[in-house]
Motif scaffolding. Sequence first.
Motif, mmCIF file in Angstrom:
data_model
loop_
_atom_site.group_PDB
_atom_site.id
_atom_site.type_symbol
_atom_site.label_atom_id
_atom_site.label_comp_id
_atom_site.label_asym_id
_atom_site.label_seq_id
_atom_site.Cartn_x
_atom_site.Cartn_y
_atom_site.Cartn_z
ATOM 1 N N UNK A 390 0.731 -1.301 -0.012
ATOM 2 C CA UNK A 390 0.185 -0.076 -0.034
ATOM 3 C C UNK A 390 0.877 1.328 -0.063
ATOM 4 N N UNK A 391 1.950 1.115 0.893
ATOM 5 C CA UNK A 391 2.670 2.224 0.613
ATOM 6 C C UNK A 391 3.721 2.480 -0.653
ATOM 7 N N UNK A 392 3.917 1.370 -1.194
ATOM 8 C CA UNK A 392 4.611 1.438 -2.431
ATOM 9 C C UNK A 392 3.754 2.012 -3.649
ATOM 10 N N UNK A 393 2.097 1.662 -3.356
ATOM 11 C CA UNK A 393 1.255 2.258 -4.413
ATOM 12 C C UNK A 393 0.846 3.578 -4.176
ATOM 13 N N UNK A 394 1.162 3.993 -2.687
ATOM 14 C CA UNK A 394 0.718 5.454 -2.374
ATOM 15 C C UNK A 394 2.011 6.235 -2.952
ATOM 16 N N UNK A 395 3.195 5.763 -2.590
ATOM 17 C CA UNK A 395 4.444 6.580 -3.544
ATOM 18 C C UNK A 395 4.096 6.753 -4.804
ATOM 19 N N UNK A 396 3.904 5.426 -5.550
ATOM 20 C CA UNK A 396 3.620 5.572 -6.990
ATOM 21 C C UNK A 396 2.788 6.644 -7.404
ATOM 22 N N UNK A 397 1.551 6.449 -6.642
ATOM 23 C CA UNK A 397 0.525 7.389 -7.073
ATOM 24 C C UNK A 397 0.602 8.823 -6.736
ATOM 25 N N UNK A 398 1.444 9.095 -5.860
ATOM 26 C CA UNK A 398 1.869 10.609 -5.757
ATOM 27 C C UNK A 398 2.907 11.041 -6.465
ATOM 28 N N UNK A 399 4.069 9.978 -7.080
ATOM 29 C CA UNK A 399 4.688 10.266 -8.210
ATOM 30 C C UNK A 399 3.964 10.413 -9.348
ATOM 31 N N UNK A 400 2.724 9.926 -9.656
ATOM 32 C CA UNK A 400 2.222 10.127 -10.707
ATOM 33 C C UNK A 400 1.266 11.356 -10.702
#
Length: 695
Positions: A390-400
């Motif tokens: 979930x943290x990885x997805x949040x980080x990826x989403x934040x980057x996007x």
Amino acid sequence: MEASVILPILKKKLAFLSGGKDRRSGLILTIPLCLEQTNMDELSVTLDYLLSIPSEKCKARGFTVIVDGRKSQWNVVKTVVVMLQNVVPAEVSLVCVVKPDEFWDKKVTHFCFWKEKDRLGFEVILVSANKLTRYIEPCQLTEDFGGSLTYDHMDWLNKRLVFEKFTKESTSLLDELALINNGSDKGNQEKERSVDLNFLPSVDPETVLQTGHELLSELQQRRFNGSDGGVSWSPMDDELLAQPQVMKLLDSLREQYTRYQEVCRQRSKRTQLEEIQQKVMQVVNWLEGPGSEQLRAQWGIGDSIRASQALQQKHEEIESQHSEWFAVYVELNQQIAALLNAGDEEDLVELKSLQQQLSDVCYRQASQLEFRQNLLQAALEFHGVAQDLSQQLDGLLGMLCVDVAPADGASIQQTLKLLEEKLKSVDVGLQGLREKGQGLLDQISNQASWAYGKDVTIENKENVDHIQGVMEDMQLRKQRCEDMVDVRRLKMLQMVQLFKCEEDAAQAVEWLSELLDALLKTHIRLGDDAQETKVLLEKHRKFVDVAQSTYDYGRQLLQATVVLCQSLRCTSRSSGDTLPRLNRVWKQFTIASEERVHRLEMAIAFHSNAEKILQDCPEEPEAINDEEQFDEIEAVGKSLLDRLTVPVVYPDGTEQYFGSPSDMASTAEHIRDRMKLVSLKRQQLRHPEMVTTES
């Protein structure tokens, strides 16, 4: 009567049995009178106690009483002798009154004892100490009367106290042991009516036996230790029933104590077995009752790391409570194993049954605890992987979600690489989540096979739905991120292409500038003749073609940047900077190129006409003699020379010369030389005689 009751009186040594015997084997009773007034009551008590010691057989042989009156008055002696009639009239056979050196009145004393002889019932004689041996052997007399018999009153009294204490304790102990032993035998037949089997002796049998053995050893040692000087004697010898009594009591004690030990062993075994049964049932009842209820109440796996950790902590508390009962199980198992090794066949079946029952319950409960612990650990790992993902997805989403504003193509490539790495990490995390989730689901499905003795379908369904929901949610989030990554990847690739187009367009401007610089600095020669000039013109045209291609390439790149900027909805720097530069350089190059073409064309015309005139052409004398041609050549030459001195003027007003001044001077000098030759030729044609004269 016991010595301990009248101990203060006995310590006064008012009378004693020294162990000596008269010639009839009768015991000698000694009454040592002293200067102080003798208490007759105490003396009577002492005599009663001493006369109770010998056996009836000894008493039948009679006593010889020695009344030591050497330190006393006659009246006291007479009172003591009369008292003997009342205390032991039948047992006394002879009374020897030891008189002092200064004796009382003979007639009175002799007459009195002679007169009272029939009434007393025993013979009374007055004798000095040194004449006692007439009636008693010296070895049977104590040292006080010149004999060799050793007697220690306090030692006798202490031994007598020990003997009586031993006799009393052993007799009481024998009664108690007999009661316990008989009660145990009866209890084996009819337990409900038996005496209390927990009854214990009032004294320690080991202590009593040890005391008896020490006493017997002392008696035997004193009896047979007569080699040091005469015969040593104890008042508790076999004739006084001391040794036989002690030996008989010891034998009886050993017999009863052996039976008592066996009773205690059986009692201990029964008690131990009952305790084991009670403890086994306590363990079994707790494990199958409160212990199982605790496990039944714990079926969830939590919906987060914190919830799973809380459940683990609760399970550790449950395990801690179980550990206490498992410790009892281990202890009981050791006790049962020890009893089984003892080999009592009557208890083997019951012990094995208890052991099997205890082991089954404990192993089953331990397996349930272990399964629960493994399930919670798997749930904790699952939630941990889910949280990381979930943290990885949040980080990826934040980057996007952050707009891309890179400075150059390299930073875009780096950002794109980082984006791909994050997406790959998300793929790996999602795969790990699926593996952990599937493993957890497998464990939950196995739980239904025993499940603490209840149906856990509903609880398992909640756990299964939660796990599947987490995996599906992560899959959807990952899919959304993948879609956004695809869009971002396309945008970033377009930006890379945009930066590439801008860089290439700028490079085209640089190339065009370099071509312009080369044109002005190196393309300065006009050729030595018409042929060479034509070659230079042809090369220049090719050079111009290269420049044209470069310009067209730059224009195409700038057009592409415009299209990409429109697609990316951004402003291109090339449209406001690179395009004017490209047009400006291209305009400058065009002007310089046209100037170069004009000069080369003029040079070709100059050299072609000059060469025609300078060559000997007899077939065309009219052409050669044409004055107009010479004028034209001269005019072209001058125009060319003038043009070489004129700079290239750009639209912005700046000026630029071809080559250096020395290069232009060299070219102009060559043209002037050719013009001189043409002029000389013209003169020759005008004045042929000048040529002949010169030749």
